[in-house]
Design a protein around this motif. Structure first.
Motif, PDB file in Angstrom:
ATOM      1  N   ALA A  11      40.311  34.842  40.161  1.00 31.16           N
ATOM      2  CA  ALA A  11      41.445  36.006  40.583  1.00 31.16           C
ATOM      3  C   ALA A  11      40.838  37.401  40.582  1.00 31.16           C
ATOM      4  O   ALA A  11      40.918  38.138  41.525  1.00 31.16           O
ATOM      5  CB  ALA A  11      42.785  35.738  40.145  1.00 31.16           C
ATOM      6  N   PHE A  12      40.535  37.628  39.186  1.00 29.52           N
ATOM      7  CA  PHE A  12      40.020  39.059  39.088  1.00 29.52           C
ATOM      8  C   PHE A  12      38.756  39.191  39.880  1.00 29.52           C
ATOM      9  O   PHE A  12      38.643  40.350  40.452  1.00 29.52           O
ATOM     10  CB  PHE A  12      39.864  39.006  37.623  1.00 29.52           C
ATOM     11  CG  PHE A  12      40.718  39.513  36.608  1.00 29.52           C
ATOM     12  CD1 PHE A  12      41.761  40.507  36.906  1.00 29.52           C
ATOM     13  CD2 PHE A  12      41.028  38.430  35.894  1.00 29.52           C
ATOM     14  CE1 PHE A  12      42.553  40.477  36.150  1.00 29.52           C
ATOM     15  CE2 PHE A  12      42.453  38.575  34.702  1.00 29.52           C
ATOM     16  CZ  PHE A  12      43.111  39.587  34.964  1.00 29.52           C
ATOM     17  N   ALA A  13      37.640  38.237  40.087  1.00 27.90           N
ATOM     18  CA  ALA A  13      36.575  38.362  40.762  1.00 27.90           C
ATOM     19  C   ALA A  13      36.934  38.425  42.177  1.00 27.90           C
ATOM     20  O   ALA A  13      36.076  39.013  43.003  1.00 27.90           O
ATOM     21  CB  ALA A  13      35.725  37.140  40.540  1.00 27.90           C
TER      22      ALA A  13
ATOM     23  N   GLY B 180      49.263  44.346  39.209  1.00 26.13           N
ATOM     24  CA  GLY B 180      48.923  45.966  39.196  1.00 26.13           C
ATOM     25  C   GLY B 180      47.660  46.164  40.075  1.00 26.13           C
ATOM     26  O   GLY B 180      47.612  46.996  40.597  1.00 26.13           O
ATOM     27  N   GLY B 181      46.781  45.279  39.829  1.00 29.57           N
ATOM     28  CA  GLY B 181      45.435  45.297  40.572  1.00 29.57           C
ATOM     29  C   GLY B 181      45.942  45.492  42.153  1.00 29.57           C
ATOM     30  O   GLY B 181      45.276  46.143  43.054  1.00 29.57           O
ATOM     31  N   TYR B 182      46.788  44.493  42.587  1.00 30.94           N
ATOM     32  CA  TYR B 182      46.960  44.420  44.356  1.00 30.94           C
ATOM     33  C   TYR B 182      47.938  45.871  44.564  1.00 30.94           C
ATOM     34  O   TYR B 182      47.642  46.104  45.680  1.00 30.94           O
ATOM     35  CB  TYR B 182      47.969  43.309  44.392  1.00 30.94           C
ATOM     36  CG  TYR B 182      46.667  42.149  44.940  1.00 30.94           C
ATOM     37  CD1 TYR B 182      45.676  42.397  45.958  1.00 30.94           C
ATOM     38  CD2 TYR B 182      46.510  41.264  43.890  1.00 30.94           C
ATOM     39  CE1 TYR B 182      44.889  41.127  45.933  1.00 30.94           C
ATOM     40  CE2 TYR B 182      45.541  40.361  44.156  1.00 30.94           C
ATOM     41  CZ  TYR B 182      44.935  40.295  45.140  1.00 30.94           C
ATOM     42  OH  TYR B 182      43.922  39.248  45.499  1.00 30.94           O
ATOM     43  N   LEU B 183      48.631  46.337  43.671  1.00 29.96           N
ATOM     44  CA  LEU B 183      49.263  47.599  44.088  1.00 29.96           C
ATOM     45  C   LEU B 183      48.417  48.757  43.974  1.00 29.96           C
ATOM     46  O   LEU B 183      48.459  49.662  44.863  1.00 29.96           O
ATOM     47  CB  LEU B 183      50.334  47.961  42.722  1.00 29.96           C
ATOM     48  CG  LEU B 183      51.698  47.205  42.686  1.00 29.96           C
ATOM     49  CD1 LEU B 183      52.298  47.557  41.312  1.00 29.96           C
ATOM     50  CD2 LEU B 183      52.311  47.332  43.832  1.00 29.96           C
ATOM     51  N   ILE B 184      47.010  48.731  43.297  1.00 25.93           N
ATOM     52  CA  ILE B 184      46.199  49.645  43.589  1.00 25.93           C
ATOM     53  C   ILE B 184      45.424  49.420  44.808  1.00 25.93           C
ATOM     54  O   ILE B 184      45.137  50.285  45.658  1.00 25.93           O
ATOM     55  CB  ILE B 184      45.059  49.497  42.438  1.00 25.93           C
ATOM     56  CG1 ILE B 184      45.728  49.909  41.017  1.00 25.93           C
ATOM     57  CG2 ILE B 184      43.954  50.264  42.565  1.00 25.93           C
ATOM     58  CD1 ILE B 184      44.621  49.601  39.929  1.00 25.93           C
TER      59      ILE B 184
ATOM     60  N   TRP C  14      46.725  38.406  26.989  1.00 30.10           N
ATOM     61  CA  TRP C  14      47.613  39.122  28.102  1.00 30.10           C
ATOM     62  C   TRP C  14      47.933  38.435  29.038  1.00 30.10           C
ATOM     63  O   TRP C  14      47.336  37.408  29.563  1.00 30.10           O
ATOM     64  CB  TRP C  14      46.692  40.377  28.475  1.00 30.10           C
ATOM     65  CG  TRP C  14      46.632  41.279  27.401  1.00 30.10           C
ATOM     66  CD1 TRP C  14      47.277  41.504  26.210  1.00 30.10           C
ATOM     67  CD2 TRP C  14      45.719  42.250  27.802  1.00 30.10           C
ATOM     68  NE1 TRP C  14      46.751  42.441  25.589  1.00 30.10           N
ATOM     69  CE2 TRP C  14      45.762  43.259  26.396  1.00 30.10           C
ATOM     70  CE3 TRP C  14      44.794  42.939  28.634  1.00 30.10           C
ATOM     71  CZ2 TRP C  14      44.874  44.324  26.201  1.00 30.10           C
ATOM     72  CZ3 TRP C  14      43.969  43.991  28.204  1.00 30.10           C
ATOM     73  CH2 TRP C  14      43.856  44.706  27.242  1.00 30.10           C
ATOM     74  N   PRO C  15      49.307  38.343  29.552  1.00 30.63           N
ATOM     75  CA  PRO C  15      49.685  37.427  30.745  1.00 30.63           C
ATOM     76  C   PRO C  15      48.851  37.777  32.030  1.00 30.63           C
ATOM     77  O   PRO C  15      48.675  39.137  32.487  1.00 30.63           O
ATOM     78  CB  PRO C  15      50.885  37.831  30.872  1.00 30.63           C
ATOM     79  CG  PRO C  15      51.654  38.353  29.765  1.00 30.63           C
ATOM     80  CD  PRO C  15      50.379  39.035  29.024  1.00 30.63           C
ATOM     81  N   VAL C  16      48.452  36.954  32.842  1.00 28.37           N
ATOM     82  CA  VAL C  16      47.450  37.270  33.846  1.00 28.37           C
ATOM     83  C   VAL C  16      48.205  37.947  34.894  1.00 28.37           C
ATOM     84  O   VAL C  16      47.455  38.799  35.900  1.00 28.37           O
ATOM     85  CB  VAL C  16      46.684  36.005  34.477  1.00 28.37           C
ATOM     86  CG1 VAL C  16      47.568  35.201  34.882  1.00 28.37           C
ATOM     87  CG2 VAL C  16      45.564  36.322  35.318  1.00 28.37           C
ATOM     88  N   HIS C  17      49.310  37.530  35.257  1.00 26.45           N
ATOM     89  CA  HIS C  17      49.959  37.963  36.357  1.00 26.45           C
ATOM     90  C   HIS C  17      50.381  39.481  36.390  1.00 26.45           C
ATOM     91  O   HIS C  17      50.527  40.061  37.562  1.00 26.45           O
ATOM     92  CB  HIS C  17      51.570  37.502  36.601  1.00 26.45           C
ATOM     93  CG  HIS C  17      52.316  37.111  35.329  1.00 26.45           C
ATOM     94  ND1 HIS C  17      52.173  36.385  34.291  1.00 26.45           N
ATOM     95  CD2 HIS C  17      53.594  37.902  35.308  1.00 26.45           C
ATOM     96  CE1 HIS C  17      53.221  36.666  33.565  1.00 26.45           C
ATOM     97  NE2 HIS C  17      53.918  37.490  34.241  1.00 26.45           N
TER      98      HIS C  17
END
Length: 223
Positions: free
Chosen positions: A206-208, A145-149, A137-140
């Protein structure tokens, strides 16, 4: 850093160093300790992380690989010195502001729960990151999506937890967590056919950094 501190202390503030002998000894310990730590990472932890990722990938057990990723993220984060420091400081400030009781037990419990929340978040982040590498999956997409949350939760979370949440995302990417997480991602991308270590092997950090913000915001809302 030593030169910067010395310049501002002497030239700008024009103040002598308090207890100069102790400061010099401490700086020597810091320099030697960091040098040995970096050498240890390059000699031991990076190769070990890549080797374990390779072994789990070749074993072909998705459950074992995801469990390893979660335990690695949780264990590395819960032992992170920067996280221990910021959770203790957050507990002190929360007690002073009346958010929790001012007893030592209440402060210790708050710091522990906050620390475990961040560690759990990093464990979940590595599971998502490893799954992303496996699926390609593309990381961006996931990061955006995470930062929108994060933005959405910021409007509903108590104001006093927002700054702590945002800082908790930064302290997870420090001396212990980053080398292990990077080694896992690069090692995994190296052994999976069709994956480019440069494109797919990075992004776990970045996820961490992202998921602890989400988890701590929720911690503040339900705590």
């Amino acid at each position: 850093m030593v030169a910067v501190i010395a310049f501002f202390q002497i030239a700008v503030l024009q103040q002598p160093f308090p207890d100069l002998e102790r400061i010099v000894v401490g700086l020597v310990f810091v320099v030697v300790g960091l040098a040995l730590f970096i050498q240890g990472l390059e000699s031991g932890l990076f190769p070990l992380g890549e080797a374990m990722a390779d072994a789990f990938a070749r074993k072909g057990s998705l459950t074992a690989l995801l469990a390893f990723a979660f335990c690695l993220g949780f264990g590395a984060t819960v032992a992170e010195p920067a996280l221990i420091a910021i959770t203790n400081e957050a507990a002190q400030v929360a007690a002073q502001g009346g958010a929790i009781a001012g007893t030592e037990t209440a402060r210790d419990d708050y710091a522990l729960y906050l620390r475990l929340t961040v560690a759990l978040a990093v464990g979940v982040a590595l599971v998502i990151g490893v799954f992303r590498i496996l699926k390609g999956w593309p990381v961006h997409y996931l990061i955006v999506g995470g930062y929108l949350i994060v933005i959405l939760l910021t409007f509903f979370a108590p104001p006093e937890i927002v700054g702590v949440a945002y800082d908790s995302g930064g302290v997870t990417t420090s001396t212990i967590t980053v080398p292990l997480v990077a080694a896992l991602g690069v090692g995994l991308a190296n052994v999976i056919r069709g994956r480019n270590p440069l494109v797919d092997g990075f992004g776990l950090i970045a996820f961490a950094s992202l998921t602890p913000i989400i988890f701590v915001l929720i911690f503040g809302m339900v705590g």
